[in-house]
Structure formats: C-alpha cells, structure tokens
Motif scaffolding. Structure first.
Motif, PDB file in Angstrom:
ATOM      1  N   ILE A  94      14.360  24.995  60.056  1.00 13.00           N
ATOM      2  CA  ILE A  94      15.409  25.378  61.016  1.00 13.00           C
ATOM      3  C   ILE A  94      15.643  24.361  62.120  1.00 13.00           C
ATOM      4  O   ILE A  94      16.648  24.447  62.819  1.00 13.00           O
ATOM      5  N   LEU A  95      14.734  23.404  62.297  1.00 15.10           N
ATOM      6  CA  LEU A  95      14.928  22.382  63.332  1.00 15.10           C
ATOM      7  C   LEU A  95      14.740  20.993  62.733  1.00 15.10           C
ATOM      8  O   LEU A  95      13.901  20.217  63.173  1.00 15.10           O
ATOM      9  N   ASN A  96      15.545  20.684  61.706  1.00 13.97           N
ATOM     10  CA  ASN A  96      15.374  19.404  61.034  1.00 13.97           C
ATOM     11  C   ASN A  96      15.983  18.253  61.831  1.00 13.97           C
ATOM     12  O   ASN A  96      16.654  18.455  62.839  1.00 13.97           O
ATOM     13  N   ASP A  97      15.749  17.034  61.353  1.00 18.05           N
ATOM     14  CA  ASP A  97      16.178  15.826  62.062  1.00 18.05           C
ATOM     15  C   ASP A  97      17.693  15.706  62.190  1.00 18.05           C
ATOM     16  O   ASP A  97      18.187  15.002  63.072  1.00 18.05           O
ATOM     17  N   GLN A  98      18.435  16.366  61.284  1.00 18.63           N
ATOM     18  CA  GLN A  98      19.893  16.292  61.352  1.00 18.63           C
ATOM     19  C   GLN A  98      20.451  17.148  62.484  1.00 18.63           C
ATOM     20  O   GLN A  98      21.565  16.941  62.930  1.00 18.63           O
ATOM     21  N   PHE A 118       5.126  23.867  74.191  1.00 14.19           N
ATOM     22  CA  PHE A 118       6.214  23.983  73.213  1.00 14.19           C
ATOM     23  C   PHE A 118       5.661  24.286  71.822  1.00 14.19           C
ATOM     24  O   PHE A 118       6.248  25.061  71.068  1.00 14.19           O
ATOM     25  N   ASN A 119       4.531  23.678  71.463  1.00 14.18           N
ATOM     26  CA  ASN A 119       3.933  23.930  70.152  1.00 14.18           C
ATOM     27  C   ASN A 119       3.563  25.404  69.973  1.00 14.18           C
ATOM     28  O   ASN A 119       3.639  25.943  68.871  1.00 14.18           O
ATOM     29  N   SER A 120       3.173  26.046  71.063  1.00 10.94           N
ATOM     30  CA  SER A 120       2.850  27.482  70.984  1.00 10.94           C
ATOM     31  C   SER A 120       4.111  28.294  70.699  1.00 10.94           C
ATOM     32  O   SER A 120       4.061  29.331  70.025  1.00 10.94           O
ATOM     33  N   LYS A 121       5.261  27.834  71.192  1.00 11.90           N
ATOM     34  CA  LYS A 121       6.535  28.506  70.914  1.00 11.90           C
ATOM     35  C   LYS A 121       6.939  28.294  69.451  1.00 11.90           C
ATOM     36  O   LYS A 121       7.473  29.208  68.807  1.00 11.90           O
ATOM     37  N   VAL A 122       6.658  27.083  68.951  1.00  9.46           N
ATOM     38  CA  VAL A 122       6.949  26.798  67.543  1.00  9.46           C
ATOM     39  C   VAL A 122       6.108  27.701  66.641  1.00  9.46           C
ATOM     40  O   VAL A 122       6.567  28.165  65.594  1.00  9.46           O
ATOM     41  N   ILE A 141      18.071  33.028  61.549  1.00 10.39           N
ATOM     42  CA  ILE A 141      18.957  32.743  62.689  1.00 10.39           C
ATOM     43  C   ILE A 141      18.302  33.182  63.991  1.00 10.39           C
ATOM     44  O   ILE A 141      18.389  32.491  65.016  1.00 10.39           O
ATOM     45  N   PHE A 142      17.619  34.321  63.952  1.00  7.70           N
ATOM     46  CA  PHE A 142      16.898  34.802  65.142  1.00  7.70           C
ATOM     47  C   PHE A 142      15.821  33.796  65.554  1.00  7.70           C
ATOM     48  O   PHE A 142      15.652  33.501  66.741  1.00  7.70           O
ATOM     49  N   ALA A 143      15.093  33.251  64.558  1.00  5.26           N
ATOM     50  CA  ALA A 143      14.062  32.250  64.854  1.00  5.26           C
ATOM     51  C   ALA A 143      14.676  30.992  65.447  1.00  5.26           C
ATOM     52  O   ALA A 143      14.117  30.391  66.374  1.00  5.26           O
ATOM     53  N   LEU A 144      15.837  30.580  64.914  1.00  3.31           N
ATOM     54  CA  LEU A 144      16.527  29.400  65.439  1.00  3.31           C
ATOM     55  C   LEU A 144      16.975  29.615  66.876  1.00  3.31           C
ATOM     56  O   LEU A 144      16.766  28.752  67.741  1.00  3.31           O
ATOM     57  N   MET A 145      17.571  30.772  67.153  1.00  2.00           N
ATOM     58  CA  MET A 145      18.019  31.075  68.511  1.00  2.00           C
ATOM     59  C   MET A 145      16.838  31.150  69.479  1.00  2.00           C
ATOM     60  O   MET A 145      16.926  30.704  70.625  1.00  2.00           O
ATOM     61  N   TYR A 146      15.721  31.681  68.993  1.00  2.00           N
ATOM     62  CA  TYR A 146      14.508  31.761  69.824  1.00  2.00           C
ATOM     63  C   TYR A 146      14.036  30.361  70.206  1.00  2.00           C
ATOM     64  O   TYR A 146      13.722  30.095  71.377  1.00  2.00           O
TER      65      TYR A 146
END
Length: 233
Positions: free
Chosen positions: A122-126, A146-150, A209-214
């Motif tokens: 969901i968070l790729n380089d593109q 931030f890693n804990s959020k990931v 999508i929820f994970a991406l928005m989070y």
C-alpha cells in the motif's frame, strides 16, 4: 520525455485484469461447458488459459518478478490441475483459502524484517517518496515511532487477507456441490469466479483502503508535515 519516464515499467490496467481474470473465464465456463460445445474439461482449460496468459504478459510488461503475479499463476495452475484430475471440491476450497492466508502470514512475518511487505502493498515507491520521508524521520528521530505505526497497518492489511481466506473457503464450499468433471461443476466454478469479486475483493479492498488512510494520517501526524509533501506528483 525523460529517461526515467522511458524506463518506467508498463502497468496493466484494471479493466484488463477484470476482463481476463474474471469476465472471460466466467463466460467460457458458464456457456461453453456443455457437451455440445467444449465440454467440462476443455472449457476449464480455455477459461484458465486467459488469466494464465495475462499473468505471464503482466510479468513481461512490468519487467520484474512480482510475488503476487506468481501466486496468481500458481493459483490458476492448481485450479486447472485439481479440476482436470476431478479431485473433490474440498481441494479447491482449501487452495482458495490457503493463498490469501499465506499472504497474510507473510505480511505479519516480514513486519519484523527491514522490508515490511505492507510497504510494497500500500505504500510502494510509485506512491511515496521514501528517501524524503526516511530523511525527515531520521532528522527528527522519529523512525522507531513511525515503524510502530507501520506495524499497526500490517495487522490491518493481514486481517484483510485472512478475511479473504475465510470468504474464499466458504464461497467454494457453498457453490461447488456437483460431481467434479461434470458440466454442472464447471458452471459452478464459473459462478464462484464471478462471485469472488463482490463477495471477497470488495470487503478486502475496504480494509486495505482503511490501512492506507491510517498510514497517510500517521505520516502527517508523526512528521508534522502534510502528506502531500511525501507523495510523488
């Protein structure tokens, strides 16, 4: 046009995926599986040829081996093998459940590595300018935060695949009730393929999508900068 743009791997579109992986196989198994046309066996071979060829074409276009494309190809081959060998429908149900479950486990396991799978999903380089984001996090000493959020997002994404696994199994058990190798069984296989999109993909996409928005919200919250600052234009 810049060299970077020229070298950008081509991406297969949503309509192509929908057409070759869902629509055409469903039509072939639903309407060509009777003995007066292709029959149960050959209709399965033809139907599964489309997603198989499309998957190989996708690998060629993207110019890299994508684990999900490979899993898709393996899934198609397993479906074809199980169906043509006339094995009990239980094998199809197990196969349908096993693949998303394995991906979900991979998401959780790789969370403890240097390259969490959730970033590729969901968070790729593109999408995200990772060099800039990592530099900002390091400058502010917030990398571990931030890693804990990931990690939280990884569990959300993994849950989407586990949900897909359960729904896949239940859908296969509910629909595949005829004797393997018969026209009715092949038509049921087509019906299962058709229903897999609304029944399985849509709920899973909602969680993704929820994970991406989070994560978008956490990037902005942790860095103190708008999310647009770290997205590729």
């Amino acid at each position: 046009m810049s060299e970077t743009a020229k070298e950008q791997p081509k991406q297969t579109g949503f309509l192509g995926n929908l057409l070759f992986n869902i629509a055409v196989p469903v039509l072939v198994m639903s309407y060509l599986s009777s003995d007066e046309y292709l029959g149960p066996a050959w209709s399965i071979v033809l139907a599964l040829a489309f997603p198989l060829i499309f998957g190989l074409y996708d690998l060629k276009q993207t110019k890299k081996i994508n684990a999900f494309s490979v899993l898709g190809i393996v899934s198609v081959l397993l479906t074809g093998g199980i169906s043509l060998l006339k094995l009990p429908a239980e094998y199809i149900a197990i196969k349908e459940a096993a693949i998303p479950a394995l991906i979900g486990l991979a998401v959780i396991i790789t969370q403890y590595s240097k390259k969490p799978l959730v970033k590729a999903l969901i968070l790729n380089d593109q999408l995200v300018n990772w060099p800039k984001l990592n530099e900002t996090l390091e400058e502010k000493g917030l990398t571990s935060v931030f890693n804990s959020k990931v990690a939280v997002s990884s569990y959300i994404v993994a849950s989407s695949f586990f949900l897909s696994s359960v729904l896949n199994y239940l859908l296969a058990k509910w629909i595949l009730v005829s004797e393997p190798g018969t026209t009715a069984y092949t038509e049921e296989l087509g019906r299962m393929t058709a229903l897999s999109y609304p029944v399985i993909v849509i709920p899973s996409m909602i969680l993704l999508i929820f994970a991406l928005m989070y994560l978008f919200k956490q990037i902005s919250s942790v860095t103190g900068e708008p999310i647009e600052s770290f997205l590729h234009q």
